[in-house]
Scaffold this active site. Sequence first.
Site, PDB file in Angstrom:
ATOM      1  N   ASP A 232       0.883  -1.163   0.000  1.00 39.05           N
ATOM      2  CA  ASP A 232       0.000   0.000   0.000  1.00 39.05           C
ATOM      3  C   ASP A 232       0.926   1.220   0.000  1.00 39.05           C
ATOM      4  OD1 ASP A 232      -2.028   1.815   0.043  1.00 39.05           O
ATOM      5  OD2 ASP A 232      -3.109   0.926   1.732  1.00 39.05           O
TER       6      ASP A 232
HETATM    7  C1  BGC Z   1      -4.915   3.532   0.161  1.00 36.92           C
HETATM    8  C2  BGC Z   1      -5.034   2.586  -1.019  1.00 36.92           C
HETATM    9  C3  BGC Z   1      -4.838   3.335  -2.299  1.00 36.92           C
HETATM   10  C4  BGC Z   1      -3.477   4.007  -2.267  1.00 36.92           C
HETATM   11  C5  BGC Z   1      -3.163   4.792  -3.520  1.00 36.92           C
HETATM   12  C6  BGC Z   1      -3.622   4.320   0.101  1.00 36.92           C
HETATM   13  O1  BGC Z   1      -3.582   5.314   1.080  1.00 36.92           O
HETATM   14  O2  BGC Z   1      -4.952   2.805   1.364  1.00 36.92           O
HETATM   15  O3  BGC Z   1      -6.303   1.960  -0.990  1.00 36.92           O
HETATM   16  O4  BGC Z   1      -4.961   2.456  -3.377  1.00 36.92           O
HETATM   17  O5  BGC Z   1      -3.437   4.895  -1.169  1.00 36.92           O
HETATM   18  O6  BGC Z   1      -3.962   5.920  -3.594  1.00 36.92           O
END
Ligand code: BGC
Length: 748
Positions: A232
């Site tokens: 993530d």
């Molecule tokens: C979120 C993800 C997301 C990623 C990119 C993160 O903070 O938890 O779900 O895909 O950011 O935006």
Amino acid sequence: MSEHTYPSVKDLTLEEKASLTSGGDAWHLQGVEAKGIPGYMITDGPHGLRKSLATSTGETDLDDSVPATCFPPAAGLSSSWNPSLVRKVGEAMGEECIQEKVAVILGPGVNIKRNPLGGRCFEYWSEDPYLAGHEAVGIVEGVQSKGVGTSLKHFAVNNQETDRLRVDARVSQRALREIYLPAFEHIVKTAQPWTIMCSYNRVNGVHSAQNRWLLTDVLRDEWGFKGIVMSDWGADHDRVASVNAGLNLEMPPSGTDDEIVYAARDGRIDPAQLDRMAQGMIDLTDKARAAMSIDGYRFDVDAHDEVAHQAAVESMVLLKNEDAILPLKKDAKIAVIGEFARTPRYQGGGSSHITPTKMTSFLDTLAERGIKADFAPGFTLDLDPADSALELEAVETARDADVALLFLGLPEAAESEGFDRETLDMPAKQIELLAKVAAVNPNVAVVLSNGSVVSVAPWAGNAKGILESWLLGQAGGPALADVIFGEASPSGKLAQSIPLDINDDPSMLNWPGEEGHVDYGEGVFVGYRYYDTYDVAVDYPFGYGLSYASFEISDVHAEKTGANTASVTATVANVSDVDGAETVQVYVAPGKAEVARPSHELKGFAKVFLKAGESKTVTFDLDGRAFAYWSEKYGDWHIEAGAYGIEVGTSSRDIAATATVELEGDGKSLPLDEWSTYGEWEADPVGARVVAAVEAAGESGTLPKLPDNTMMRIFLKSMPINSMPMLMSDGGRRITAFMLDEYAKLTK
Ligand code: BGC
């Protein structure tokens, strides 16, 4: 690795391999230009495409993205209980990715809604892993059918936003296997998502990005995952540990590829492991190459809007419909109250924020369709106190109407990624407005907009009708009009129980944790698994939802198809003069079990569309897993022999009929030893022969006779046999020795 058509990891330098394990920037893979490996774009997800316009700066800009169809977020879509509809949404998203040259869309997110206050419940599917897995798989299949990848997220156990970047989720193996992992497992096994995104949190002490048990032992070795795992955004805290654990890609890049090079040189990373991680990245690029080579493709904006419209229609759940207040007659005198009717809340807040291609509010739709209504906003969409002028106007608008349609819900400030809610209640000013409107007009129907469950019981007495519309995406306006005026019958079912009180929720004792950790103390008893097992009253149960049509389920039969498998059939009839759809739900109710099991669990469902008066027969095949629990004793799934109820119904609390099957069990048994209780010896097929020999020897006098007093027998049953001397001193020792001896002979 010779099967790879273009460059194999063998053709790369160590530096090039290392570079593949981090992104090129916040939204791109890091290609190796010299070797013909492109750095494709990957971006959010999950209910439409969020391709940031500030693509390469790496900065987070949640509002500035290219227009894309905004489909209903999972809170809504999950209520459709319609995997083929979900697949259509996925196909449309895949096409939008082709146009925008996005190789992987970051979704779906299938974490369990452990507690309705969870800030990301709006983008997760259900409190039930079977439902979550069997619906969200449609997104993966649909997107990937277009040659574009998905990223199943957030692996694993991201069930709260509080302290999400570091909280240690402490979960039993059994709860992991039965509740928190199966949606991932099902999708991996049936659809092979090209990528998986790990979660931010720790799972039992180890950050997911560095968790070898999760990323390699379970995901790849047990489930056979073939794709890549990415972090993530910002979840990779130790590049070397992550590569060793099975993380292929750090996102966004931290500029530390050197660390990987040094670690591979000095043996902290096994070169073969680095090769595997880098090859995964080459394979991913290879898979996307065909779709990413299509130039000039334009998706059909109207056709996708129509998919979003259909999805929104099926996302709504009719909770209450006293006096058949809905559907409304188009020529009735209608008062539409509530800012949400003009300014819809159609998606959740945070990284999933999409710029829709179109936006039609409910009021716009009324105007387009020539339906007359008087409107008053009633309140503002912020957390400010009530505005008495707006209230007064709303009450006056409602006073002489045939019906007051009140649009209530959670404003964006009350619910988003990044924080958990503190209350289940809607803003007080909306509840007060409802009471004031109901005081002048008893014919009130409420339309709710919210990403996760809100409390309904405290105000339900003021509304004859309640339509839970969740977040409906860009086509919510027309979809609402279809349902409210009866063009379509509501067909959604709750994917999440609505409790009477948040303190009834089984996770509240451990929510949201303390001092950096959260104990999942309720184990497998999440949502209805708790409410139904412990007979706790709920407001609306899991699986519930009304229709304008009425249905009957009959002819429920179950038969064994193998030692531990069964087939179930049921007939569902539309007994009304309105077309509609009913979702037939199959719950398996284990009988007596060695471990505490939920009274029943969802193991099959089918949404059946039926014209007025029509009926259909549906069949469900239940495999061994439908009856199994995760045994910590065996470190494996275990099916006990015995009778299992198979309940067929229309919610977890509306069971039309129950059939029974008698299963043979999987025959698993662990070897017996001195620490096995006398009862365990009795229950085991070989142990039972030893016990019979002990009893016989007692009768013939070659061993002391076991006590036959009932109390002593109860003690004996739960006693490891090495404690028998406690009951019978030396005689007990002789019996223990005899039993171990006999057992050794019989199992030789
Ligand atoms: C979120 C993800 C997301 C990623 C990119 C993160 O903070 O938890 O779900 O895909 O950011 O935006």
